[in-house]
Design an enzyme around this catalytic site. Structure first.
Site, PDB file in Angstrom:
ATOM      1  N   ARG A  72      -4.206  -9.436  -6.761  1.00 43.74           N
ATOM      2  CA  ARG A  72      -4.667 -10.819  -6.698  1.00 43.74           C
ATOM      3  C   ARG A  72      -6.135 -10.851  -7.098  1.00 43.74           C
ATOM      4  O   ARG A  72      -6.735  -9.817  -7.406  1.00 43.74           O
ATOM      5  CB  ARG A  72      -4.540 -11.351  -5.272  1.00 43.74           C
ATOM      6  CG  ARG A  72      -5.224 -10.450  -4.239  1.00 43.74           C
ATOM      7  CD  ARG A  72      -5.232 -11.048  -2.856  1.00 43.74           C
ATOM      8  NE  ARG A  72      -5.662 -10.110  -1.827  1.00 43.74           N
ATOM      9  CZ  ARG A  72      -6.925  -9.795  -1.549  1.00 43.74           C
ATOM     10  NH1 ARG A  72      -7.906 -10.325  -2.259  1.00 43.74           N
ATOM     11  NH2 ARG A  72      -7.211  -8.944  -0.578  1.00 43.74           N
ATOM     12  N   LYS A 124       0.814  -1.224   0.000  1.00 41.17           N
ATOM     13  CA  LYS A 124       0.000   0.000   0.000  1.00 41.17           C
ATOM     14  C   LYS A 124       0.844   1.268   0.000  1.00 41.17           C
ATOM     15  O   LYS A 124       0.510   2.254  -0.663  1.00 41.17           O
ATOM     16  CB  LYS A 124      -0.935  -0.004   1.207  1.00 41.17           C
ATOM     17  CG  LYS A 124      -2.035  -1.052   1.142  1.00 41.17           C
ATOM     18  CD  LYS A 124      -2.953  -0.916   2.342  1.00 41.17           C
ATOM     19  CE  LYS A 124      -4.103  -1.910   2.271  1.00 41.17           C
ATOM     20  NZ  LYS A 124      -3.628  -3.304   2.333  1.00 41.17           N
TER      21      LYS A 124
END
Length: 663
Positions: free
Chosen positions: A291, A116
């Site tokens: 993902r 992040k």
């Protein structure tokens, strides 16, 4: 195409990947911990290999063990699913060194967007708006405090290496920051193996939307219609839908254009999701999940694609199966996550054995993604997600009705679940109007009552039927032809009446029953006399109470019966009518572990005075921290557990006494 693929995950996602692999003719290798030796994903795969003991760090999070199994099994590629190692650049690198294809982005791309903090820096470079905060390497509370003062409270600290709401804490004031960082780091470490944190400005009650994207080796990018994931508890999604309601075409186009820029800037390969906070028509980048997402089925339902198949093909080197102009999204899809958690106790995870499970049958417009079966043990070591129910309809209203009906058909006994909470969310006015934001689920939770009113005569009749069945089976033993097998209370001079009592929601339900025959009996209550007839059909019970017929589920519990009406569980505890009631002191509940867990932190010591609501102990289970709080004021008499210790369900954690007992 690949010949054999190892699935480095468990539960419903491992089952879902295996189904697509089987359709494509790909052999699958499952991995399992000791807790999952007989799990659904193990039986579904072509072969299965043990990783180690139940804790994730000793099994599913052990990179060396997973790679070793992949080598020994002859797998050519590894699909990580989501969670565990799905966003681990180190795992992707280990796969490459072992000659295995990692079905996901490259380690470099993963570090660029899967982390992040790095993703926030990239957004600043390419001009995608993001929230102010701190995304550096420092993990010092003083640095975080300085940034928080600059941008203003409230702020949120969150895990840098993962998502799903794990390792995330909202901080309202500076005196809360240090404890929030410690708690978030512990939870992130347990869930992702990485406790690094970032900080950003907290936006109160925005919408949470995301864009599914794919990119192949030829730099082709496609994006799909947005998913709205605003219905969240503990900042974790529970209901998702696509497309998002009440979003303008201009905002939709801007979100997809920003996502395309992100995919190119990261030189991305495979499936990814860009997440955004939407405040009216202004959006801010939140994160990239490098993902497949838990909620990917809603995109598959409206677009008519299999995203796992796309993952296999892109990882194998093929081009995307469709171009952007061939992506046509039709209708509306909604997904509900069924989790083992108690919505009346702050969504505390629940573990145990599933003693009864009934699911709706798959049909047009209804899809199930399930990772458990009746008889399975739900472990405290892993995520609480049990199943997903996904529906599709041409119209949003129709999809909501289909989902509500499907949820009413689910019956689950043995562990606490969020089923009633999901049903309550579907009735919320803001959700029905397409105006739900990230605060709606909390509003529903604050007013949530797990008990749905039901006719007590029906519940009592069902519980009495269960009692009669048990008595009959106990009397008959192994001989069904025994005269004792007929629960007709036969006496030499006529049948006798029996007094039966059950405790239900703090009330005592009593009746006298007089058997008529093996299937019928008279039930006398304060309302009068009713004739009850019952007929079993597997786990279903057809009850005739006077002139009304109802079909219910009936499952035994440790101390009585669970009567299931339209999916709602009603627990009736059998009361021995000849035993005196327990004293008030005997009913006082000690501080015990609500489920098997690890003690993350002990916050009190012997002699401490505690206030009502104070956190006493933090437990770690199902990838999250669970506080044990004081129900009222008191004094700690003794502490029986230590940090790092594993505790059993029901194990006493500490002794205390109420201030009312102190002279």
């Amino acid at each position: 195409m690949f010949r054999k693929v190892l699935i480095a995950n468990r539960g419903e996602i491992a089952c879902r990947i295996a189904r697509t692999a089987r359709r494509l003719g790909i052999a699958t290798v499952a991995v399992f911990s000791d807790a999952d030796a007989f799990a659904s994903h193990v039986e579904m795969a072509d072969e299965a290999w043990r990783l180690g003991e139940a804790p994730a760090r000793d099994s599913y999070l052990s990179i060396d063990k997973v790679i070793d199994v992949a080598r020994r099994s002859g797998a050519e590629a590894v699909h990580p699913g989501y969670g565990f190692l799905a966003e681990s650049a180190a795992f992707a690198e280990s796969c490459a060194r072992a000659g295995l294809v990692f079905i996901g982005p490259s380690p470099g791309s993963m570090r660029m967007v899967g982390d992040k903090a790095a993703a926030k820096r990239l957004m600043n470079e390419i001009g995608v708006p993001s929230l102010p905060g701190f995304h550096g390497d420092a993990q010092d509370a003083r640095v975080f405090a300085r940034v928080a003062r600059d941008i203003g409270y409230p702020v949120v600290v969150k895990a840098s290496a993962g998502g799903g709401g794990r390792g995330m804490r909202v901080v309202q004031a500076e005196d809360e920051l240090r404890d929030a960082m410690e708690s978030a780091a512990r939870e992130a470490k347990a869930a992702f193996g990485d406790g690094r944190l970032l900080l950003e400005k907290f936006v109160d009650r925005p919408r949470h939307v995301e864009i599914q994207f794919f990119r192949d080796r030829s730099r082709n990018v496609v994006t799909f219609a947005e998913r709205d994931c605003s219905l969240q508890r503990r900042r974790q999604k529970v209901i998702e839908e696509s497309p998002g309601p009440r979003i303008s075409q201009e905002v939709r186009a801007a979100l997809r254009e920003a996502t395309t820029r992100i995919a190119h800037a990261a030189d991305y390969l495979g499936a990814g999701t860009a997440e955004f906070l939407l405040d009216r028509d202004t959006f801010h980048f939140l994160e990239v999940n490098a993902r497949l997402q838990v909620e990917h089925p809603v995109t598959e339902m409206i677009a008519g694609v299999d995203l796992v198949e796309w993952q296999f093909r892109v990882a194998y080197g093929e081009s995307l199966p469709k171009r952007q102009d061939e992506i046509v999204c039709r209708g509306w899809a909604i997904e509900a996550r069924v989790c083992a958690e108690d919505a009346t106790q702050g969504f505390r995870p629940s573990s145990g054995v599933i003693t009864h499970l009934r699911l709706p049958s798959e049909r047009a417009g209804l899809r199930l993604e399930v990772g458990v079966r009746e008889g399975d043990a739900v472990s405290s070591h892993y995520d609480s997600l049990l199943a997903k129910i996904v529906v599709w309809n041409e119209e949003r209203d129709g999809a909501i009705r289909l989902l509500a009906r499907a949820l009413d058909e689910v019956e689950l006994v043995g562990v606490a679940s969020n089923l009633d909470f999901l049903r309550a969310l579907l009735c919320n006015d803001a959700f029905l109007a397409g105006r739900a934001d990230t605060g709606v689920a909390q509003i529903v939770s604050d007013a949530f009552q797990s008990i749905v009113p039901e006719d007590e005569m029906l519940l009592l009749a069902a519980a009495v039927t269960g009692w009669r069945e048990r008595e009959s089976a106990s009397a008959a033993g192994d001989d069904p032809l025994s005269p004792w097998a007929v629960p007709d209370a036969w006496r030499l001079y006529g049948r006798a009446a029996q007094k039966i009592a059950f405790r239900y929601e703090g009330r005592l339900l009593e009746c006298d029953i007089a058997p008529i025959d093996a299937h019928r009996f008279e039930m006398t209550t304060g309302r009068g006399v009713s004739v009850v007839a019952a007929k079993r059909a597997g786990d279903r019970l057809a009850l005739f109470v006077d002139d009304r017929r109802r079909e219910v589920g009936l499952a035994p519990s440790a101390s009585g019966w669970v009567v299931i009406v339209d999916g709602h569980n009603h627990f009736l505890e059998w009361v021995e009518t000849l035993t005196p009631p327990p004293s008030p002191a005997a009913l006082e509940r000690p501080f015990t572990a609500p489920l098997p867990a690890r003690v993350a932190k002990v916050l009190v010591k012997r002699g401490d005075h505690i206030e009502k609501g104070a956190a006493l102990i933090l437990l770690e289970a199902m990838k999250m921290e669970i506080p044990i709080n004081a129900p009222h004021e008191g004094v700690i008499k003794d502490v029986y557990c230590g940090e790092g210790q594993s505790v059993r369900e029901g194990e006493e954690l500490l002794a205390w006494r109420s201030t009312h007992d102190i002279a």
